[in-house]
Motif scaffolding. Sequence first.
Motif, PDB file in Angstrom:
ATOM      1  N   ARG A  38       1.081   0.978  -5.489  1.00 55.57           N
ATOM      2  CA  ARG A  38       1.457   0.892  -4.076  1.00 55.57           C
ATOM      3  C   ARG A  38       0.477   1.611  -3.160  1.00 55.57           C
ATOM      4  O   ARG A  38       0.138   1.109  -2.097  1.00 55.57           O
ATOM      5  CB  ARG A  38       2.843   1.477  -3.872  1.00 55.57           C
ATOM      6  CG  ARG A  38       3.926   0.734  -4.609  1.00 55.57           C
ATOM      7  CD  ARG A  38       5.214   1.538  -4.641  1.00 55.57           C
ATOM      8  NE  ARG A  38       5.721   1.805  -3.318  1.00 55.57           N
ATOM      9  CZ  ARG A  38       6.814   1.258  -2.815  1.00 55.57           C
ATOM     10  NH1 ARG A  38       7.528   0.444  -3.552  1.00 55.57           N
ATOM     11  NH2 ARG A  38       7.207   1.545  -1.603  1.00 55.57           N
ATOM     12  N   SER A  39       0.025   2.787  -3.567  1.00 60.17           N
ATOM     13  CA  SER A  39      -0.826   3.584  -2.677  1.00 60.17           C
ATOM     14  C   SER A  39      -2.132   2.869  -2.357  1.00 60.17           C
ATOM     15  O   SER A  39      -2.610   2.911  -1.223  1.00 60.17           O
ATOM     16  CB  SER A  39      -1.103   4.961  -3.280  1.00 60.17           C
ATOM     17  OG  SER A  39      -1.786   4.827  -4.511  1.00 60.17           O
ATOM     18  N   LYS A  60      -3.166   1.338   1.503  1.00 59.22           N
ATOM     19  CA  LYS A  60      -4.389   1.763   2.198  1.00 59.22           C
ATOM     20  C   LYS A  60      -5.047   0.603   2.939  1.00 59.22           C
ATOM     21  O   LYS A  60      -5.803   0.817   3.881  1.00 59.22           O
ATOM     22  CB  LYS A  60      -5.408   2.337   1.206  1.00 59.22           C
ATOM     23  CG  LYS A  60      -5.164   3.747   0.804  1.00 59.22           C
ATOM     24  CD  LYS A  60      -6.361   4.228  -0.002  1.00 59.22           C
ATOM     25  CE  LYS A  60      -5.979   5.330  -0.935  1.00 59.22           C
ATOM     26  NZ  LYS A  60      -7.091   5.762  -1.765  1.00 59.22           N
TER      27      LYS A  60
END
Length: 137
Positions: free
Chosen positions: A105-106, A110
């Motif tokens: 997810r991170s 971004k």
Amino acid sequence: MSTFRNADEVYTYIGGIFEIATKEQSFIDATAGTGLVVKLIQTDPDAVLVIDFPGQQVTTGDAARDLDSTVQLRMSSDNSNLFWQGRLNFTLAMAQRKVKLEGKRSVALKLLPLTNGLFGVYKKLLVDNGRVDLLIP
């Protein structure tokens, strides 16, 4: 009823904007070394797209269904249309479960700020193809 007539339109417009995104230097830089491959599963109409950022390619339809990904994103085709016009708050849509994001997810999140630069490109893609009916006022 969906704004898109069929999966082919999803591949043309949503797939088309991802074709552009995978070639944009800002996306190339942001995804360098991440191995980010997104499987976008859409409903109404049902469509599957795999966006391979390192490989700079988009695969659609049956060819995309069995491909591996590092992130899976699920949403309606209408919500994709809204998103690419800057009309869907992605974070709020996730909280409301209109958008489901699984995997890295991170890394995927971004990329959100980078998408703003493509909203106008998406709208132009719709206009150039005579689909002004898909534009959200």
